[in-house]
Motif scaffolding. Structure first.
Motif, PDB file in Angstrom:
ATOM      1  N   CYS A  96     -11.391  14.195  -2.241  1.00  0.00           N
ATOM      2  CA  CYS A  96     -10.969  14.156  -3.865  1.00  0.00           C
ATOM      3  C   CYS A  96      -9.418  13.853  -3.891  1.00  0.00           C
ATOM      4  O   CYS A  96      -8.655  14.738  -2.997  1.00  0.00           O
ATOM      5  CB  CYS A  96     -11.530  15.237  -4.689  1.00  0.00           C
ATOM      6  SG  CYS A  96     -11.197  15.342  -6.168  1.00  0.00           S
ATOM      7  N   ALA A  97      -9.009  13.290  -4.873  1.00  0.00           N
ATOM      8  CA  ALA A  97      -7.589  13.043  -4.779  1.00  0.00           C
ATOM      9  C   ALA A  97      -7.112  13.092  -6.301  1.00  0.00           C
ATOM     10  O   ALA A  97      -7.952  12.328  -7.330  1.00  0.00           O
ATOM     11  CB  ALA A  97      -6.888  11.801  -4.027  1.00  0.00           C
ATOM     12  N   VAL A  98      -5.998  13.312  -6.713  1.00  0.00           N
ATOM     13  CA  VAL A  98      -5.280  13.228  -8.221  1.00  0.00           C
ATOM     14  C   VAL A  98      -4.176  12.630  -8.034  1.00  0.00           C
ATOM     15  O   VAL A  98      -3.145  12.911  -7.229  1.00  0.00           O
ATOM     16  CB  VAL A  98      -5.511  14.562  -8.709  1.00  0.00           C
ATOM     17  CG1 VAL A  98      -4.680  14.443 -10.080  1.00  0.00           C
ATOM     18  CG2 VAL A  98      -6.847  15.138  -9.007  1.00  0.00           C
ATOM     19  N   ARG A  99      -3.721  11.904  -8.955  1.00  0.00           N
ATOM     20  CA  ARG A  99      -2.309  11.087  -8.965  1.00  0.00           C
ATOM     21  C   ARG A  99      -1.900  10.717 -10.520  1.00  0.00           C
ATOM     22  O   ARG A  99      -2.822  10.433 -11.389  1.00  0.00           O
ATOM     23  CB  ARG A  99      -2.269   9.877  -8.177  1.00  0.00           C
ATOM     24  CG  ARG A  99      -0.925   9.110  -7.977  1.00  0.00           C
ATOM     25  CD  ARG A  99      -0.893   8.046  -7.339  1.00  0.00           C
ATOM     26  NE  ARG A  99       0.405   7.689  -6.904  1.00  0.00           N
ATOM     27  CZ  ARG A  99       0.686   6.562  -7.441  1.00  0.00           C
ATOM     28  NH1 ARG A  99       0.302   5.862  -8.592  1.00  0.00           N
ATOM     29  NH2 ARG A  99       2.096   6.260  -7.279  1.00  0.00           N
ATOM     30  N   TYR A 100      -0.639  11.181 -10.829  1.00  0.00           N
ATOM     31  CA  TYR A 100      -0.152  10.812 -12.147  1.00  0.00           C
ATOM     32  C   TYR A 100      -0.024   9.421 -12.400  1.00  0.00           C
ATOM     33  O   TYR A 100       0.258   8.655 -11.649  1.00  0.00           O
ATOM     34  CB  TYR A 100       1.153  11.409 -12.243  1.00  0.00           C
ATOM     35  CG  TYR A 100       1.744  11.419 -13.625  1.00  0.00           C
ATOM     36  CD1 TYR A 100       2.655  10.206 -14.156  1.00  0.00           C
ATOM     37  CD2 TYR A 100       1.242  12.166 -14.661  1.00  0.00           C
ATOM     38  CE1 TYR A 100       3.073  10.153 -15.332  1.00  0.00           C
ATOM     39  CE2 TYR A 100       1.782  12.101 -15.999  1.00  0.00           C
ATOM     40  CZ  TYR A 100       2.653  11.112 -16.397  1.00  0.00           C
ATOM     41  OH  TYR A 100       3.375  11.037 -17.571  1.00  0.00           O
ATOM     42  N   GLY A 101      -0.728   9.007 -13.590  1.00  0.00           N
ATOM     43  CA  GLY A 101      -0.818   7.700 -13.774  1.00  0.00           C
ATOM     44  C   GLY A 101      -2.194   6.899 -13.861  1.00  0.00           C
ATOM     45  O   GLY A 101      -2.920   7.427 -14.010  1.00  0.00           O
ATOM     46  N   LEU A 102      -2.278   5.544 -13.877  1.00  0.00           N
ATOM     47  CA  LEU A 102      -3.526   4.801 -14.139  1.00  0.00           C
ATOM     48  C   LEU A 102      -4.379   4.700 -12.861  1.00  0.00           C
ATOM     49  O   LEU A 102      -5.535   4.690 -12.876  1.00  0.00           O
ATOM     50  CB  LEU A 102      -3.121   3.579 -14.833  1.00  0.00           C
ATOM     51  CG  LEU A 102      -2.631   3.765 -16.090  1.00  0.00           C
ATOM     52  CD1 LEU A 102      -2.142   2.195 -16.743  1.00  0.00           C
ATOM     53  CD2 LEU A 102      -3.430   4.414 -17.107  1.00  0.00           C
ATOM     54  N   VAL A 103      -3.379   4.949 -11.691  1.00  0.00           N
ATOM     55  CA  VAL A 103      -4.294   4.416 -10.494  1.00  0.00           C
ATOM     56  C   VAL A 103      -3.879   5.564  -9.241  1.00  0.00           C
ATOM     57  O   VAL A 103      -2.928   6.119  -9.437  1.00  0.00           O
ATOM     58  CB  VAL A 103      -3.815   2.877  -9.898  1.00  0.00           C
ATOM     59  CG1 VAL A 103      -4.217   1.975 -10.889  1.00  0.00           C
ATOM     60  CG2 VAL A 103      -2.357   3.037  -9.664  1.00  0.00           C
TER      61      VAL A 103
END
Length: 121
Positions: A96-103
């Motif tokens: 699982c991953a999370v990143r600031y922004g749209l992608v």
């Protein structure tokens, strides 16, 4: 600091299905994309699918299109990955991953510990 905890991995026969879940905690996820990467033995980690906060933007790796579906429940801070028609080559640790922004690409800001998916032939 965002913490991510995956669940739902396991062993399934080729053609079967699995549903992965990932619960986030430790911060607001507004304006963050959530999704999944995977890493097979001896291979580099690769992008699987991602979805932005609003749900307007959803991305899939080409090899997963039509078989995998990502969804997200912002009220529960949870992202899901429904995997159908699984193939032995889908065997990998799914992160699982999370990143600031749209992608999510090219890489994430935060990672889960991973959950093993094994597809037997």
């Amino acid at each position: 600091q965002v913490q991510l905890v995956e669940s739902g991995g396991g062993t399934v026969q080729a053609g079967g299905s699995l549903r992965l879940s990932c619960v986030a905690s430790g911060g607001t996820l507004r304006s963050y994309a959530m999704g999944w990467f995977r890493q097979a033995p001896g291979k580099e980690r690769e992008f699987v699918a991602g979805r932005d906060w609003s749900g307007v933007r959803t991305d899939y790796a080409d090899s997963m299109k039509g078989r995998f579906t990502i969804s997200r429940d912002n009220a529960k801070s949870t992202v899901y990955l429904q995997m159908n028609s699984l193939k032995p080559e889908d065997t990998a640790v799914y992160y699982c991953a999370v990143r600031y922004g749209l992608v999510l690409t090219p890489t994430a800001d935060y990672w889960g510990q991973g959950t093993q998916v094994t597809v037997s032939s």
